[in-house]
Design a protein around this motif. Structure first.
Motif, mmCIF file in Angstrom:
data_model
loop_
_atom_site.group_PDB
_atom_site.id
_atom_site.type_symbol
_atom_site.label_atom_id
_atom_site.label_comp_id
_atom_site.label_asym_id
_atom_site.label_seq_id
_atom_site.Cartn_x
_atom_site.Cartn_y
_atom_site.Cartn_z
ATOM 1 N N ASP A 35 70.071 17.348 52.175
ATOM 2 C CA ASP A 35 69.756 16.981 53.291
ATOM 3 C C ASP A 35 68.736 17.968 54.117
ATOM 4 N N SER A 88 65.707 19.071 51.674
ATOM 5 C CA SER A 88 64.818 17.760 51.847
ATOM 6 C C SER A 88 64.034 17.866 53.031
ATOM 7 N N GLY A 89 64.735 17.856 54.120
ATOM 8 C CA GLY A 89 64.092 17.962 55.555
ATOM 9 C C GLY A 89 63.043 19.136 55.737
ATOM 10 N N LYS A 121 66.360 8.322 57.449
ATOM 11 C CA LYS A 121 67.583 8.241 57.837
ATOM 12 C C LYS A 121 68.215 6.638 57.953
ATOM 13 N N SER A 171 61.834 11.449 60.051
ATOM 14 C CA SER A 171 63.100 11.765 59.619
ATOM 15 C C SER A 171 64.516 10.913 60.091
ATOM 16 N N HIS A 192 75.824 18.376 57.683
ATOM 17 C CA HIS A 192 74.857 17.901 56.788
ATOM 18 C C HIS A 192 75.098 18.631 55.425
ATOM 19 N N TYR A 212 70.758 12.185 55.663
ATOM 20 C CA TYR A 212 69.581 12.186 54.870
ATOM 21 C C TYR A 212 68.348 11.663 55.665
ATOM 22 N N THR A 213 67.390 12.618 55.845
ATOM 23 C CA THR A 213 67.344 14.024 55.883
ATOM 24 C C THR A 213 67.692 14.701 57.274
ATOM 25 N N SER A 214 67.788 15.833 57.248
ATOM 26 C CA SER A 214 68.265 16.582 58.429
ATOM 27 C C SER A 214 67.119 16.599 59.181
ATOM 28 N N SER A 215 67.152 16.107 60.503
ATOM 29 C CA SER A 215 66.231 16.023 61.691
ATOM 30 C C SER A 215 66.090 17.679 62.014
ATOM 31 N N THR A 239 63.957 19.154 59.282
ATOM 32 C CA THR A 239 62.695 18.727 59.248
ATOM 33 C C THR A 239 61.935 19.084 60.485
#
Length: 190
Positions: free
Chosen positions: A160, A163-164, A79, A74, A156, A109-112, A115
């Motif tokens: 984001d 998808s994460g 990102k 991520s 976010h 993008y993406t939110s860690s 994720t």
């Protein structure tokens, strides 16, 4: 794609600025903080080691590897290649963002957070959830609420965290599968 991004910005505005309450304004900055969850992590480590012994140690190693893989993918891969600006750093969104925490740097993008939490949740669902079926709903709520908090506090967009979350689910399931294969091979040699 433009329509999807506009919808994403509109949904961000609703979650961050319209669908708010005083109690969530107070809770969400804490809820998404890693420090709030330290007791949970200590409990999880203790639970695995005390109840599963050597098997728990390997499960813990795979859980840590799951987080390392999800965070690297991520933060370092996606990102840095997508380079989507966070809503709180986007000058076009400045009037729409009700920032409830410090914005922070980096990309969106993406939110860690999403994720990593979904990766750990799905790893645990597919390992511990076999024995403790009730844990599935607790872990899904936990990961989802932390992901939602990322949008709520203004750092976010919804896309984001969605998808994460999907990326994290895939990583968690793959790592649980890998752990299962490792365990079977280890048992074959004992």
């Amino acid at each position: 794609m433009n329509d999807l991004l506009q919808f994403d910005q509109h949904l961000f505005y609703l979650i961050n600025s319209v669908w708010t309450t005083d109690w969530l304004d107070a809770l969400m900055p804490l809820w998404r903080s890693k420090y709030l969850w330290l007791p949970f992590y200590v409990f999880l480590i203790s639970f695995l080691l005390i109840n599963f012994g050597k098997k728990g140690f390997f499960m813990l190693l795979f859980a840590l590897a799951t987080i390392a893989v999800s965070d690297t993918l991520s933060s370092q891969v996606i990102k840095k290649n997508v380079q989507r600006v966070r809503p709180c750093n986007d000058p076009r969104m400045a009037d729409m963002v009700d920032l409830k925490i410090k914005c922070g740097g980096g990309y969106s993008y993406t939110s860690s957070h999403a994720t990593n939490h979904f990766a750990l949740a799905f790893f645990l669902i597919f390992t511990l959830g076999i024995r403790f079926r009730w844990i599935k709903w607790v872990l899904i709520f936990w990961a989802s609420s932390i992901a939602y908090g990322q949008v709520y506090v203004g750092v976010h967009y919804p896309l984001d965290v969605i998808s994460g979350g999907i990326l994290g689910m895939i990583i968690g399931i793959l790592m649980a599968t890998f752990y299962g294969s490792f365990r079977e091979q280890k048992l074959a040699f004992e």
